[in-house]
Design a protein around this motif. Structure first.
Motif, mmCIF file in Angstrom:
data_model
loop_
_atom_site.group_PDB
_atom_site.id
_atom_site.type_symbol
_atom_site.label_atom_id
_atom_site.label_comp_id
_atom_site.label_asym_id
_atom_site.label_seq_id
_atom_site.Cartn_x
_atom_site.Cartn_y
_atom_site.Cartn_z
ATOM 1 N N PHE A 208 0.837 -1.190 0.000
ATOM 2 C CA PHE A 208 0.000 0.000 0.000
ATOM 3 C C PHE A 208 0.874 1.244 0.000
ATOM 4 N N THR A 209 0.515 2.227 -0.807
ATOM 5 C CA THR A 209 1.242 3.492 -0.816
ATOM 6 C C THR A 209 0.836 4.332 0.383
ATOM 7 N N ALA A 210 1.640 5.353 0.668
ATOM 8 C CA ALA A 210 1.311 6.265 1.752
ATOM 9 C C ALA A 210 -0.032 6.950 1.501
ATOM 10 N N ALA A 211 -0.288 7.317 0.251
ATOM 11 C CA ALA A 211 -1.560 7.974 -0.079
ATOM 12 C C ALA A 211 -2.738 7.038 0.165
ATOM 13 N N GLU A 212 -2.596 5.762 -0.206
ATOM 14 C CA GLU A 212 -3.666 4.789 0.034
ATOM 15 C C GLU A 212 -3.931 4.630 1.527
ATOM 16 N N LEU A 213 -2.877 4.585 2.325
ATOM 17 C CA LEU A 213 -3.035 4.394 3.762
ATOM 18 C C LEU A 213 -3.710 5.594 4.411
ATOM 19 N N ARG A 214 -3.324 6.794 4.002
ATOM 20 C CA ARG A 214 -3.974 7.985 4.567
ATOM 21 C C ARG A 214 -5.465 7.989 4.237
ATOM 22 N N ALA A 215 -5.813 7.572 3.035
ATOM 23 C CA ALA A 215 -7.222 7.551 2.623
ATOM 24 C C ALA A 215 -8.031 6.532 3.418
ATOM 25 N N LEU A 216 -7.375 5.532 3.991
ATOM 26 C CA LEU A 216 -8.054 4.499 4.769
ATOM 27 C C LEU A 216 -8.257 4.891 6.231
ATOM 28 N N CYS A 217 -7.717 6.042 6.627
ATOM 29 C CA CYS A 217 -7.859 6.504 8.011
ATOM 30 C C CYS A 217 -9.244 7.102 8.241
ATOM 31 N N VAL A 218 -9.713 7.027 9.469
ATOM 32 C CA VAL A 218 -10.971 7.666 9.835
ATOM 33 C C VAL A 218 -10.873 9.174 9.597
ATOM 34 N N LYS A 219 -9.704 9.750 9.906
ATOM 35 C CA LYS A 219 -9.430 11.157 9.641
ATOM 36 C C LYS A 219 -8.210 11.226 8.725
ATOM 37 N N PRO A 220 -8.400 11.255 7.408
ATOM 38 C CA PRO A 220 -7.285 11.171 6.458
ATOM 39 C C PRO A 220 -6.225 12.255 6.615
ATOM 40 N N LYS A 221 -6.598 13.408 7.163
ATOM 41 C CA LYS A 221 -5.636 14.512 7.287
ATOM 42 C C LYS A 221 -4.912 14.522 8.630
ATOM 43 N N SER A 222 -5.153 13.529 9.464
ATOM 44 C CA SER A 222 -4.500 13.458 10.767
ATOM 45 C C SER A 222 -2.991 13.361 10.608
ATOM 46 N N GLN A 223 -2.245 13.961 11.553
ATOM 47 C CA GLN A 223 -0.789 13.883 11.568
ATOM 48 C C GLN A 223 -0.279 13.084 12.769
ATOM 49 N N ASN A 224 -1.182 12.400 13.480
ATOM 50 C CA ASN A 224 -0.786 11.683 14.686
ATOM 51 C C ASN A 224 0.008 10.420 14.359
ATOM 52 N N PHE B 160 -0.473 7.604 15.918
ATOM 53 C CA PHE B 160 -1.538 6.604 15.891
ATOM 54 C C PHE B 160 -2.761 7.219 15.222
ATOM 55 N N ARG B 161 -3.186 6.632 14.112
ATOM 56 C CA ARG B 161 -4.340 7.148 13.388
ATOM 57 C C ARG B 161 -5.359 6.019 13.249
ATOM 58 N N ALA B 162 -6.585 6.261 13.667
ATOM 59 C CA ALA B 162 -7.624 5.235 13.588
ATOM 60 C C ALA B 162 -7.866 4.843 12.133
ATOM 61 N N LEU B 163 -7.934 3.525 11.889
ATOM 62 C CA LEU B 163 -8.130 2.983 10.547
ATOM 63 C C LEU B 163 -9.537 2.431 10.363
ATOM 64 N N ARG B 164 -10.037 2.501 9.139
ATOM 65 C CA ARG B 164 -11.276 1.823 8.767
ATOM 66 C C ARG B 164 -10.898 0.404 8.329
ATOM 67 N N TRP B 165 -10.916 -0.521 9.281
ATOM 68 C CA TRP B 165 -10.337 -1.839 9.050
ATOM 69 C C TRP B 165 -11.066 -2.612 7.954
ATOM 70 N N ASP B 166 -12.371 -2.484 7.871
ATOM 71 C CA ASP B 166 -13.105 -3.165 6.797
ATOM 72 C C ASP B 166 -12.614 -2.694 5.428
ATOM 73 N N ALA B 167 -12.315 -1.411 5.316
ATOM 74 C CA ALA B 167 -11.816 -0.871 4.050
ATOM 75 C C ALA B 167 -10.414 -1.388 3.749
ATOM 76 N N VAL B 168 -9.594 -1.537 4.795
ATOM 77 C CA VAL B 168 -8.245 -2.093 4.613
ATOM 78 C C VAL B 168 -8.338 -3.520 4.073
ATOM 79 N N ARG B 169 -9.220 -4.322 4.676
ATOM 80 C CA ARG B 169 -9.360 -5.715 4.251
ATOM 81 C C ARG B 169 -9.861 -5.802 2.811
ATOM 82 N N ALA B 170 -10.779 -4.928 2.465
ATOM 83 C CA ALA B 170 -11.325 -4.942 1.107
ATOM 84 C C ALA B 170 -10.241 -4.587 0.086
ATOM 85 N N LEU B 171 -9.440 -3.574 0.392
ATOM 86 C CA LEU B 171 -8.367 -3.183 -0.516
ATOM 87 C C LEU B 171 -7.333 -4.294 -0.635
ATOM 88 N N ALA B 172 -7.002 -4.926 0.494
ATOM 89 C CA ALA B 172 -6.028 -6.026 0.473
ATOM 90 C C ALA B 172 -6.535 -7.185 -0.375
#
Length: 325
Positions: free
Chosen positions: A147-163, A165-177
């Protein structure tokens, strides 16, 4: 340092997934404190980090750097302690941010990410912090370059977060994988979560010298087929020795098979063995879990050589002494 403690496990319904920035690649560290993170097995943070109390044992972590994904796993436990952290801040009295970054080729050395002040020497302070250190090696799934950095940021609950630890939409991660890699590559994470919640935590088998080549040979020989469950994505398959590598010290040509990572660990521990008919035997305590009960009594998915059958028989004799051949 205060006495070390451990966090407790969450309920199934509260399991969270996090995108976790590897700090060796993360430039805005706010000063001098360094960590000895190993992305495949451990990750450290402290109470100055956003979301530090929300991360729990049983949560999923997907580690990345500024280029893309590294891998994913499940936190088995979190060690908790106390420390004094040396932290740097911006020199601007109106800012004092810890978000500054080094400039590689020009002076002044540092640039503040918030107010854009330039300086060579941050203002340092010592602060008392609570420290956290995860253990997450058992279910590690290698996702290097998936996964690219851009793909991973888009999978976050808050894509613009700089933390960190960033909360992920896990169902979306599994679907992309599933779309990009084929099948469900995260089965080992699910199995490990069930083990943890059932009170059973086992340790991963560490990589030996020459293990990478040994694994590649097995992937080619068996066409990505787990000997217990069938064809799986390479990312979740381990090269399993059928003997004690620590005692023998070499990779035998017919001394290995491919196993899903959690099954590899259980085989090494003797919780799974193979009888003289080539049928899989799961110990009674692990048959309580559907993921393992389903393979009990099933035939191996590969054709074994006489040498491999000999290794399986020795393993059976060691771990099933009451019914040894």
């Amino acid at each position: 340092m205060a006495k070390e403690g451990f966090s407790t496990l969450p309920d199934v319904g509260t399991r969270q997934a996090w995108l976790v920035m590897l700090k060796s690649e993360y430039r805005r560290l706010g000063g001098g404190s360094k960590y000895d993170d190993d992305p495949e097995s451990r990750y450290s943070w402290d109470s100055t980090v956003a979301n530090h109390l929300q991360v729990k044992a049983g949560d999923i972590v997907l580690l990345w750097n500024e280029s893309g994904s590294l891998g994913a796993s499940v936190i088995e436990k979190i060690a908790i302690g106390k420390a004094i952290k040396r932290r740097g801040r911006c020199v601007n009295d109106q800012c004092r941010s810890v978000n500054y970054e080094p400039r590689k080729t020009i002076r002044p050395v540092f640039r503040c990410y918030d107010c854009e002040s330039l300086f060579d020497d941050p203002i340092f302070e010592d602060v008392d912090v609570t420290t956290f250190r995860s253990s997450h090696g058992q279910a590690w799934v290698d996702l290097s370059g998936q996964f690219t950095a851009a793909e991973l940021r888009a999978l976050c609950v808050k894509p613009k977060s700089q933390n960190s630890f960033r909360a992920l939409r896990w169902d979306a991660v599994r679907a992309l994988a599933a779309d990009e890699m084929g099948g469900d590559v995260f089965g080992a994470l699910d199995a490990t979560t069930r083990q943890i919640q059932g009170g059973h935590v086992v340790r991963p088998t560490r990589v030996r010298r020459g293990q990478k080549d040994f694994r590649q040979q097995l992937l080619s020989k068996y066409n990505n087929r787990c000997a217990f469950t069938g064809t799986l994505p390479p990312a979740v398959l381990d090269a399993c020795h059928l003997y004690s590598f620590a005692k023998v010290g070499k990779h035998h040509e017919h001394g290995g098979v491919l196993l899903r990572r959690d099954l590899h660990t259980l085989f090494d521990r003797g919780h799974i063995a193979v009888d003289h008919d080539g049928r899989i035997d799961v110990s009674e305590e692990y048959r309580r879990y559907p993921a393992y009960e389903g393979i009990h009594g099933q035939l191996l998915t590969i054709t074994t050589t006489p040498e491999q059958r000999g290794w399986f028989e020795l393993h059976w004799a060691e771990h099933r002494k009451s019914t040894a051949l």
